[in-house]
Every structure is written in C-alpha cells, then in structure tokens.
Design a protein around this motif. Sequence first.
Motif, PDB file in Angstrom:
ATOM      1  N   ALA A 188       1.467   9.025  -6.837  1.00 20.71           N
ATOM      2  CA  ALA A 188       2.032  10.372  -6.920  1.00 20.71           C
ATOM      3  C   ALA A 188       2.877  10.547  -8.178  1.00 20.71           C
ATOM      4  O   ALA A 188       3.011  11.665  -8.688  1.00 20.71           O
ATOM      5  CB  ALA A 188       2.876  10.663  -5.679  1.00 20.71           C
ATOM      6  N   PHE A 189       3.446   9.457  -8.674  1.00 21.44           N
ATOM      7  CA  PHE A 189       4.243   9.499  -9.905  1.00 21.44           C
ATOM      8  C   PHE A 189       3.378   9.366 -11.158  1.00 21.44           C
ATOM      9  O   PHE A 189       3.906   9.337 -12.271  1.00 21.44           O
ATOM     10  CB  PHE A 189       5.295   8.384  -9.899  1.00 21.44           C
ATOM     11  N   GLY A 190       2.070   9.273 -10.979  1.00 21.48           N
ATOM     12  CA  GLY A 190       1.168   9.193 -12.116  1.00 21.48           C
ATOM     13  C   GLY A 190       1.008   7.800 -12.676  1.00 21.48           C
ATOM     14  O   GLY A 190       0.500   7.637 -13.801  1.00 21.48           O
ATOM     15  N   MET A 191       1.397   6.775 -11.928  1.00 18.85           N
ATOM     16  CA  MET A 191       1.252   5.406 -12.399  1.00 18.85           C
ATOM     17  C   MET A 191      -0.160   4.896 -12.110  1.00 18.85           C
ATOM     18  O   MET A 191      -0.830   5.365 -11.187  1.00 18.85           O
ATOM     19  CB  MET A 191       2.281   4.482 -11.731  1.00 18.85           C
ATOM     20  N   GLN A 192      -0.621   3.968 -12.910  1.00 16.52           N
ATOM     21  CA  GLN A 192      -1.904   3.311 -12.688  1.00 16.52           C
ATOM     22  C   GLN A 192      -1.661   2.100 -11.790  1.00 16.52           C
ATOM     23  O   GLN A 192      -0.883   1.220 -12.139  1.00 16.52           O
ATOM     24  CB  GLN A 192      -2.526   2.863 -14.015  1.00 16.52           C
ATOM     25  N   GLN A 209       0.825  -1.211   0.000  1.00 18.39           N
ATOM     26  CA  GLN A 209       0.000   0.000   0.000  1.00 18.39           C
ATOM     27  C   GLN A 209       0.859   1.261   0.000  1.00 18.39           C
ATOM     28  O   GLN A 209       0.507   2.263  -0.633  1.00 18.39           O
ATOM     29  CB  GLN A 209      -0.940  -0.008   1.206  1.00 18.39           C
ATOM     30  N   ALA A 210       2.003   1.207   0.693  1.00 15.26           N
ATOM     31  CA  ALA A 210       2.912   2.360   0.681  1.00 15.26           C
ATOM     32  C   ALA A 210       3.501   2.567  -0.705  1.00 15.26           C
ATOM     33  O   ALA A 210       3.678   3.710  -1.156  1.00 15.26           O
ATOM     34  CB  ALA A 210       4.022   2.161   1.709  1.00 15.26           C
ATOM     35  N   VAL A 211       3.793   1.481  -1.405  1.00 17.41           N
ATOM     36  CA  VAL A 211       4.270   1.569  -2.792  1.00 17.41           C
ATOM     37  C   VAL A 211       3.175   2.180  -3.669  1.00 17.41           C
ATOM     38  O   VAL A 211       3.441   3.045  -4.521  1.00 17.41           O
ATOM     39  CB  VAL A 211       4.678   0.182  -3.332  1.00 17.41           C
ATOM     40  N   ALA A 212       1.946   1.745  -3.455  1.00 24.53           N
ATOM     41  CA  ALA A 212       0.819   2.263  -4.242  1.00 24.53           C
ATOM     42  C   ALA A 212       0.674   3.775  -4.082  1.00 24.53           C
ATOM     43  O   ALA A 212       0.438   4.494  -5.062  1.00 24.53           O
ATOM     44  CB  ALA A 212      -0.472   1.558  -3.825  1.00 24.53           C
ATOM     45  N   ARG A 213       0.808   4.257  -2.847  1.00 28.91           N
ATOM     46  CA  ARG A 213       0.691   5.704  -2.616  1.00 28.91           C
ATOM     47  C   ARG A 213       1.785   6.469  -3.358  1.00 28.91           C
ATOM     48  O   ARG A 213       1.520   7.538  -3.941  1.00 28.91           O
ATOM     49  CB  ARG A 213       0.762   6.002  -1.112  1.00 28.91           C
ATOM     50  N   ARG A 214       2.986   5.947  -3.349  1.00 30.00           N
ATOM     51  CA  ARG A 214       4.087   6.621  -4.039  1.00 30.00           C
ATOM     52  C   ARG A 214       3.899   6.556  -5.555  1.00 30.00           C
ATOM     53  O   ARG A 214       4.110   7.543  -6.267  1.00 30.00           O
ATOM     54  CB  ARG A 214       5.425   5.965  -3.633  1.00 30.00           C
TER      55      ARG A 214
END
Length: 328
Positions: free
Chosen positions: A171-175, A163-168
């Motif tokens: 922010a980088f505009g990844m899906q 989930q922490a990876v998902a939040r980052r």
Amino acid sequence: MASGRLSVVVTRRLPEVVETRLTELFDVRLREDDRPMSRDELLQAVREADILVPTLMDRIDSTLIAQAGDQLRLIANYGAGVDHIDVNTARQRGILVSNTPGVLTDDTADMTMALILAVTRRIPEGLAVMQSGKWQGWSPTAFLGGRVSGRRLGILGMGRIGQAVARRAKAFGMQVHYHNRRRLRPETEEALEATYWESLDQMVARMDVLSINCPHTPATFHLMNARRLKLLKPTAVIVNTSRGEVIDENALTRMLQAGELAGAGLDVYEHGTEANPYLREMTNVVMLPHMGSATVEGRIEMGEKVIINIKTFADGHRPPDQVVPAML
C-alpha cells in the motif's frame, strides 16, 4: 485443586478483564505487582500449579521443568513466541504447551511499518529537536530522509506477520521480496505481489529495507550474522520486530558505527533488556521497548486465547493452540 477447579498460576499482571475472567473460571493465583517472578517463585509455581501461564520474560528451561510437580499438565503461554520454553522437555514430562498465535499479527505489522517510516524519515530526530525547544523553523535541507515508495523491502519470514507487513508495504508503494523456509502458494504471492528468493544472501544484497519477521529457533539464531549483514547495501535499513537473537547485535552495532548501514529500527534485542549501549547513541537507530504487540485490543485477545486453551484442556480436549516440537 481447590474447590475441584484447576489451579492456575499467572506470572505477570494481565489486563483486568482477563484476570477477572480467569478468576471466574479457575482457582487462580494472580500477581500483586508487575515485576517478573524470581527463579524461586517460578520453581514454587511449577511445583504447585496444575497450569502455568508464563510470559516471554519467564525462562521455562529444562532444569525448571525437571523440578515441576506431577500435577503440572499445561503451560499456557501468554504470547506467540515460545523460545523461552523448553517444549521438548515439557513434552517428555507429559506437559502440554500452548501459545497465542494470530492475535498479534496486525499490531506487530503496524509497528514494523512505523519503524520503517521512523528510520527512513528521521522522525525521532525531528521529535528530539521539537522537545528541546531548539527548532529554528523550516529549512529546505533539514531532516532530509528518503521516500519509501519504490524501495525494495525484503521480508525474512513470510508467516502471518510477514504477510501482513507485505500488505502494508504494498500500500505504501514498496516492492515486496521475501525469503522463507517454504515458498508461498502462487495465488498468495500474486495477491501480495511478492517476489520469492530461494537464496537469502542474494535477497539481502539487493534490498533497501530488510524486515526480520521470523521466529527465534536454533536454525535462525544469528541468521543475520556479521557475514550476511555485510551483504546489505550501505544505504539499506534493517528493522526487527521479531526476536533479537536472529541478528548478531554486536556486528550490527559495529556496522552502524562505521557507516556501513543507513539505519536500524529495533523493537527487540539479542540479550533481552540489555541492548548494546552504543545503539542508544546513534541518531539513525530507533529503539523501542518490545512494543510490537502493545495494544489494548491485542493484549486482551491474547488473554482470551489463553483462557480458551485452558478451558479446552480442562474439558479433556487438546488445546487449539498447542505447540509441538515439530512446529519449531
């Protein structure tokens, strides 16, 4: 127990502030150097200590636990992963096991993003050219990587770190996409803007970047096997900051050699320190020495968790981070 205090054996050097606090509270045997304990040293430790503080480099298997003295009552692991400890056998012997979850979440997630960027933007290649002194100046076609914004990121394992990876990544505009044993709550999915895939195969086949963030258990060993790796697109990148055993490393190496994958970022390896030597020869593979949790703050917080677990146990209560087989 010397001086009526619990006897604690620590298998590796820990941050000085942690060692100092342990010494103040318990009868502690610390390491004089930072080499891993030998099998004989571990055997001596479990025969003498009330509490053992091992790390992921120490194999605490059923054979070792079977030879432990009756006084050993707690294995307070310095680290979140406990796949190097036979938790079932420990439980049968009446030995509790604790770990240090949560404190490494942000550090590991940061490293995951660092590896994604390093592979997709070819950072190590640029660094190597600068260090060699052979850079000839800017060129419109030199070191062309790929933009991460807009790419599909598949997260395998959506626990704290996932989930922490998902939040980052968001922010980088990844899906953000994910596969997990249990689907997240709708409000969590909405906050992360994450899409759940019940089928791991279907998710893997559609991702641009795949991040491994699940623990190593019997169920996840070689979860990314040769068949599943071949489902990845040839333009895809795979990143692993979790446990090396989740990926069939030889199959991954063969695919990278054959150009069937765009690249890989690895912080962990299937056989510990013995990474496949062919991986070191590839410019599209970024290899790190298990640095995901390597921050001063994280390592001190790990130590604080260990101390809390031991102190709570010493006070006659269940350690707050006790690990039981049902959790694995």
